[in-house]
Design a protein around this motif. Structure first.
Motif, PDB file in Angstrom:
ATOM      1  N   SER A  19      13.975  47.623  22.540  1.00 50.74           N
ATOM      2  CA  SER A  19      15.420  47.822  22.383  1.00 50.74           C
ATOM      3  C   SER A  19      15.832  47.537  20.932  1.00 50.74           C
ATOM      4  O   SER A  19      16.648  48.256  20.358  1.00 50.74           O
ATOM      5  N   LEU A  20      15.255  46.489  20.356  1.00 51.16           N
ATOM      6  CA  LEU A  20      15.566  46.165  18.953  1.00 51.16           C
ATOM      7  C   LEU A  20      15.088  47.275  18.023  1.00 51.16           C
ATOM      8  O   LEU A  20      15.797  47.670  17.101  1.00 51.16           O
ATOM      9  N   TYR A  31      11.559  38.600  12.089  1.00 52.43           N
ATOM     10  CA  TYR A  31      12.874  38.998  12.620  1.00 52.43           C
ATOM     11  C   TYR A  31      12.793  39.205  14.137  1.00 52.43           C
ATOM     12  O   TYR A  31      13.646  38.730  14.879  1.00 52.43           O
ATOM     13  N   LEU A  88      15.974  53.710  35.038  1.00 48.18           N
ATOM     14  CA  LEU A  88      16.842  52.583  35.421  1.00 48.18           C
ATOM     15  C   LEU A  88      18.133  53.097  36.043  1.00 48.18           C
ATOM     16  O   LEU A  88      18.614  52.548  37.030  1.00 48.18           O
TER      17      LEU A  88
ATOM     18  N   LEU B  42      18.622  46.179  32.224  1.00 50.49           N
ATOM     19  CA  LEU B  42      19.751  46.672  31.414  1.00 50.49           C
ATOM     20  C   LEU B  42      20.354  45.547  30.586  1.00 50.49           C
ATOM     21  O   LEU B  42      20.740  45.749  29.434  1.00 50.49           O
ATOM     22  N   VAL B  44      18.740  42.931  29.420  1.00 49.62           N
ATOM     23  CA  VAL B  44      17.809  42.661  28.309  1.00 49.62           C
ATOM     24  C   VAL B  44      18.060  43.658  27.180  1.00 49.62           C
ATOM     25  O   VAL B  44      18.164  43.294  26.009  1.00 49.62           O
ATOM     26  N   ILE B  45      18.199  44.948  27.547  1.00 52.63           N
ATOM     27  CA  ILE B  45      18.417  45.994  26.543  1.00 52.63           C
ATOM     28  C   ILE B  45      19.738  45.754  25.821  1.00 52.63           C
ATOM     29  O   ILE B  45      19.794  45.735  24.586  1.00 52.63           O
ATOM     30  N   ALA B  48      19.690  42.613  23.515  1.00 52.12           N
ATOM     31  CA  ALA B  48      18.904  42.789  22.286  1.00 52.12           C
ATOM     32  C   ALA B  48      19.676  43.639  21.287  1.00 52.12           C
ATOM     33  O   ALA B  48      19.762  43.292  20.096  1.00 52.12           O
ATOM     34  N   ILE B  49      20.263  44.737  21.762  1.00 52.56           N
ATOM     35  CA  ILE B  49      21.006  45.622  20.857  1.00 52.56           C
ATOM     36  C   ILE B  49      22.244  44.910  20.310  1.00 52.56           C
ATOM     37  O   ILE B  49      22.523  44.962  19.110  1.00 52.56           O
ATOM     38  N   LYS B  51      22.762  41.712  19.914  1.00 57.13           N
ATOM     39  CA  LYS B  51      22.390  40.634  18.993  1.00 57.13           C
ATOM     40  C   LYS B  51      22.059  41.206  17.618  1.00 57.13           C
ATOM     41  O   LYS B  51      22.479  40.683  16.595  1.00 57.13           O
ATOM     42  N   SER B  52      21.308  42.310  17.638  1.00 53.36           N
ATOM     43  CA  SER B  52      20.936  42.932  16.368  1.00 53.36           C
ATOM     44  C   SER B  52      22.168  43.469  15.635  1.00 53.36           C
ATOM     45  O   SER B  52      22.330  43.284  14.435  1.00 53.36           O
ATOM     46  N   ARG B  53      23.073  44.118  16.392  1.00 54.41           N
ATOM     47  CA  ARG B  53      24.297  44.661  15.774  1.00 54.41           C
ATOM     48  C   ARG B  53      25.132  43.545  15.178  1.00 54.41           C
ATOM     49  O   ARG B  53      25.678  43.670  14.089  1.00 54.41           O
ATOM     50  N   ASP B  55      24.134  40.696  14.043  1.00 53.96           N
ATOM     51  CA  ASP B  55      23.496  40.220  12.806  1.00 53.96           C
ATOM     52  C   ASP B  55      23.932  41.075  11.625  1.00 53.96           C
ATOM     53  O   ASP B  55      24.241  40.565  10.551  1.00 53.96           O
TER      54      ASP B  55
END
Lengths: 93, 222
Positions: A19-20, A31, A88, B42, B44-45, B48-49, B51-53, B55
């Protein structure tokens, strides 16, 4: 009819990493470890698995004298991720 | 099944039990979590997205505030000098903006950069502003030999274009509108050149297209 979930992606850390990498152009090991809140050993194993499946590419470089591992999602990985999200959705309908 | 990859190297002088221990460690490290529900996946996805955004968005407005402040200071100083001396050579001070801005942003923004990751949106915005810097410098360089009084108007129009592009990439209406106001303001100033004080308009443009959107972005992302 439920679609089959890709077992390689149906793991918390691997899914978080993918996802990252979908969101980012590239990310290095440090990171990913910090953002996914993982241990170095666990992340290393999961990156190996994703790389072996061709979902990510791993480039080992140096930044000054420090080694740096850069990960990027591959087109195969992006496709697998999209299929996983589609699968999903079929469970959530 | 356990595969020995040689990544874990437990040290046992006798060597006994090493394979079994390797399996145990690798099984623990692999931590298969196939019992995740679709909802958890969902989550988790999206976590993660998000958290990155977060940052990347945390200090996204700071470069705009920094460059806006530099443009504001220079344009006000140039306006004052032109107004008091009527000497067009003061227009060469526009070159002070990149000469001051690049080292300052390099020093001040270095700690605020996200280390270890690159994001497509941030890279695109960076490239838009590098493009702006190059075109503004080239235009200003060429005009300084022909018509130095037009440097402000042209670079203001280009500034509006770069700000509007940034707003569109970020899908931020405030930045986009600020950019269009600046760009159109530059064109209007070009048409009304004899009656309009372009240099002062440039200082207003720096506030509208850079400083205010930068402050708003930082406030929203706090």
């Amino acid at each position: 009819m439920f679609k089959k979930l890709d077992p390689l992606l149906h793991s918390e850390l691997r899914l978080a990493v993918m996802s990252l990498l979908v969101e980012l152009e590239e990310a290095d090991f440090v990171y990913l470890r910090e953002t996914a809140n993982a241990t170095a050993g666990n992340l290393s194993v999961q990156l190996d698995k994703l790389s072996e499946a061709g979902y990510i590419s791993v480039e080992k470089t140096f930044e000054g004298k420090k080694p740096r591992t850069i990960c990027r999602i591959t087109p195969v990985g992006l496709n697998a991720f999209e299929n996983y999200v589609d699968a999903l959705k079929s469970y959530l309908k | 099944m356990c595969r020995h990859r040689g990544t874990i190297l437990p040290i046992f002088p006798s060597g006994r039990g090493v394979g079994k221990l390797k399996c145990l460690i690798l099984n623990y490290l692999e931590m298969e979590t196939n019992e995740m529900t679709p909802e958890q996946s969902l989550q988790v996805i999206s976590d993660a997205i998000a958290k990155s955004r977060k940052d990347f968005e945390r200090n996204a407005g700071t470069p705009m505030i920094l460059w806006g402040a530099i443009v504001l200071v220079f344009s006000v100083v140039i306006w004052l000098l032109l107004r008091t001396t009527d000497n067009l050579l003061w227009n060469f001070l526009w070159f002070g903006i990149p000469l001051t801005g690049w080292p300052l942003s390099h020093i001040y923004l270095k700690d605020k950069e996200i280390k270890g990751a690159r994001n497509f949106v941030n890279d695109t915005i960076g490239q838009i502003w590098i493009g702006y810097g190059i075109f503004a410098l080239l235009t200003a360089g060429a005009l300084s030999f022909i018509a130095a009084e037009y440097i402000g108007v042209i670079t203001m129009t280009l500034l509006g274009y770069a700000a509007a592009m940034t707003g569109m990439v970020l899908k931020n209406r405030f930045i986009t509108i600020g950019g269009f106001i600046t760009g159109i303001g530059g064109v209007v100033a070009l048409c009304m050149f004899r009656t309009c004080d372009v240099t002062l308009a440039f200082s207003v443009a720096s506030v509208v297209s850079l400083i205010l959107p930068g402050i708003m972005m930082n406030r929203n992302n706090r």
